[in-house]
Design a protein around this motif. Sequence first.
Motif, PDB file in Angstrom:
ATOM      1  N   ILE A 153      -8.697  24.865  56.939  1.00 40.71           N
ATOM      2  CA  ILE A 153      -8.972  26.202  57.867  1.00 40.71           C
ATOM      3  C   ILE A 153     -10.134  26.007  58.568  1.00 40.71           C
ATOM      4  O   ILE A 153     -10.218  26.250  59.639  1.00 40.71           O
ATOM      5  CB  ILE A 153      -8.865  27.411  57.008  1.00 40.71           C
ATOM      6  N   ASP A 154     -11.086  25.533  57.953  1.00 37.41           N
ATOM      7  CA  ASP A 154     -12.608  25.299  58.593  1.00 37.41           C
ATOM      8  C   ASP A 154     -12.152  24.242  59.761  1.00 37.41           C
ATOM      9  O   ASP A 154     -12.977  24.612  60.854  1.00 37.41           O
ATOM     10  CB  ASP A 154     -13.578  24.838  57.486  1.00 37.41           C
ATOM     11  N   LEU A 173      -2.643  22.502  68.056  1.00 31.94           N
ATOM     12  CA  LEU A 173      -2.801  21.099  67.876  1.00 31.94           C
ATOM     13  C   LEU A 173      -3.670  20.734  66.984  1.00 31.94           C
ATOM     14  O   LEU A 173      -3.355  19.492  66.134  1.00 31.94           O
ATOM     15  CB  LEU A 173      -3.308  20.481  69.458  1.00 31.94           C
ATOM     16  N   ALA A 174      -4.726  21.449  66.620  1.00 34.59           N
ATOM     17  CA  ALA A 174      -5.743  20.979  65.359  1.00 34.59           C
ATOM     18  C   ALA A 174      -4.702  21.398  64.233  1.00 34.59           C
ATOM     19  O   ALA A 174      -4.880  20.442  63.177  1.00 34.59           O
ATOM     20  CB  ALA A 174      -6.702  22.098  65.134  1.00 34.59           C
ATOM     21  N   ALA A 175      -3.808  22.139  64.099  1.00 38.05           N
ATOM     22  CA  ALA A 175      -2.832  22.417  62.815  1.00 38.05           C
ATOM     23  C   ALA A 175      -2.020  21.229  62.741  1.00 38.05           C
ATOM     24  O   ALA A 175      -2.006  20.418  61.765  1.00 38.05           O
ATOM     25  CB  ALA A 175      -2.342  23.805  63.031  1.00 38.05           C
ATOM     26  N   GLU A 176      -1.540  20.745  63.757  1.00 43.01           N
ATOM     27  CA  GLU A 176      -0.434  19.814  63.784  1.00 43.01           C
ATOM     28  C   GLU A 176      -1.335  18.415  63.264  1.00 43.01           C
ATOM     29  O   GLU A 176      -0.629  17.504  62.728  1.00 43.01           O
ATOM     30  CB  GLU A 176       0.100  19.306  65.196  1.00 43.01           C
ATOM     31  N   ASP A 177      -2.669  18.114  63.895  1.00 45.86           N
ATOM     32  CA  ASP A 177      -3.203  17.006  63.395  1.00 45.86           C
ATOM     33  C   ASP A 177      -3.496  17.039  61.960  1.00 45.86           C
ATOM     34  O   ASP A 177      -3.661  15.885  61.321  1.00 45.86           O
ATOM     35  CB  ASP A 177      -4.841  17.014  64.138  1.00 45.86           C
ATOM     36  N   LEU A 178      -3.757  18.164  61.341  1.00 43.29           N
ATOM     37  CA  LEU A 178      -3.857  18.065  59.960  1.00 43.29           C
ATOM     38  C   LEU A 178      -2.474  18.282  59.021  1.00 43.29           C
ATOM     39  O   LEU A 178      -2.491  18.503  57.791  1.00 43.29           O
ATOM     40  CB  LEU A 178      -4.703  19.415  59.514  1.00 43.29           C
ATOM     41  N   ILE A 201      -0.698  36.013  68.480  1.00 43.54           N
ATOM     42  CA  ILE A 201      -0.864  35.283  67.137  1.00 43.54           C
ATOM     43  C   ILE A 201      -0.502  33.992  67.049  1.00 43.54           C
ATOM     44  O   ILE A 201       0.541  33.614  67.476  1.00 43.54           O
ATOM     45  CB  ILE A 201       0.108  36.428  66.203  1.00 43.54           C
ATOM     46  N   ILE A 202      -1.262  33.098  66.253  1.00 40.73           N
ATOM     47  CA  ILE A 202      -0.804  31.684  65.885  1.00 40.73           C
ATOM     48  C   ILE A 202      -0.516  31.614  64.354  1.00 40.73           C
ATOM     49  O   ILE A 202      -1.572  31.870  63.773  1.00 40.73           O
ATOM     50  CB  ILE A 202      -1.886  30.737  66.563  1.00 40.73           C
ATOM     51  N   SER A 203       0.500  31.488  64.133  1.00 36.77           N
ATOM     52  CA  SER A 203       0.949  31.455  62.732  1.00 36.77           C
ATOM     53  C   SER A 203       0.924  29.924  62.347  1.00 36.77           C
ATOM     54  O   SER A 203       1.514  29.077  62.791  1.00 36.77           O
ATOM     55  CB  SER A 203       2.300  32.087  62.596  1.00 36.77           C
ATOM     56  N   ILE A 204       0.291  29.678  61.242  1.00 32.68           N
ATOM     57  CA  ILE A 204       0.099  28.172  60.723  1.00 32.68           C
ATOM     58  C   ILE A 204       0.323  28.153  59.107  1.00 32.68           C
ATOM     59  O   ILE A 204       0.145  28.920  58.438  1.00 32.68           O
ATOM     60  CB  ILE A 204      -1.183  27.785  60.956  1.00 32.68           C
ATOM     61  N   GLY A 205       1.026  26.956  58.826  1.00 33.33           N
ATOM     62  CA  GLY A 205       1.455  26.662  57.447  1.00 33.33           C
ATOM     63  C   GLY A 205       2.032  25.276  57.300  1.00 33.33           C
ATOM     64  O   GLY A 205       2.174  24.733  58.299  1.00 33.33           O
ATOM     65  N   TYR A 206       2.483  25.052  56.028  1.00 32.75           N
ATOM     66  CA  TYR A 206       2.911  23.849  55.779  1.00 32.75           C
ATOM     67  C   TYR A 206       4.415  24.097  56.103  1.00 32.75           C
ATOM     68  O   TYR A 206       5.273  24.848  55.622  1.00 32.75           O
ATOM     69  CB  TYR A 206       2.879  23.428  54.264  1.00 32.75           C
ATOM     70  N   PRO A 207       5.051  23.159  57.046  1.00 34.59           N
ATOM     71  CA  PRO A 207       6.280  23.497  57.523  1.00 34.59           C
ATOM     72  C   PRO A 207       7.549  23.471  56.473  1.00 34.59           C
ATOM     73  O   PRO A 207       7.482  22.534  55.758  1.00 34.59           O
ATOM     74  CB  PRO A 207       6.652  22.492  58.429  1.00 34.59           C
ATOM     75  N   ALA A 208       8.332  24.377  56.420  1.00 35.00           N
ATOM     76  CA  ALA A 208       9.348  24.306  55.435  1.00 35.00           C
ATOM     77  C   ALA A 208      10.620  23.926  56.069  1.00 35.00           C
ATOM     78  O   ALA A 208      11.816  23.729  55.440  1.00 35.00           O
ATOM     79  CB  ALA A 208       9.722  25.701  54.718  1.00 35.00           C
TER      80      ALA A 208
END
Length: 175
Positions: free
Chosen positions: A27-28, A103-108, A148-155
Amino acid sequence: MTTFKDLAIRRRSHRKFEERVIEQEKIDSILQTVLMAPAGKRANEWQFYVVTDKETSLKLSECKQFGAAFVKEAPLNIVVTADTSKSDVWIEDCAIAAIYLQLAAEDLGLGSCWSQVRCRESQTEGVMAEDYIKKLLNIPDGFAVECIISIGYPADERKPYDLEKLPYEKIMVIR
């Protein structure tokens, strides 16, 4: 090392997320990255509301009739807003910041999805989704809500873009 093109090929919208908490370091990292997003005249008019609370996420998912239901499933929702008095290009700057988040989320190794808020009606007739969210999150007057950008581990699993099927006819070359 992942190239930007590799990241763009992989990044797809995910609307289903695992019930798994995102590590604070991730998150940071995402938040640090979004603060590097370009902004017109470096106005930095954007402001980000980071929501990890399930109850608040549920209420956010009810901001409009269609296109936000997945928000309640995401362990992390980032509401992208801007002080509209600081720049006349706040919409563009917020859009750039939002894609930086994705893109930052995808990179992680995380998935994300954009839920449009600006110019969308809420579930209550005559009330805009933006006003609903501003009240919910106590966003000050003079600020606008872009998305709103929703972020999580994809299911779910999404295939990367097939480079052969890209709409190349949309590119006009002038020589």
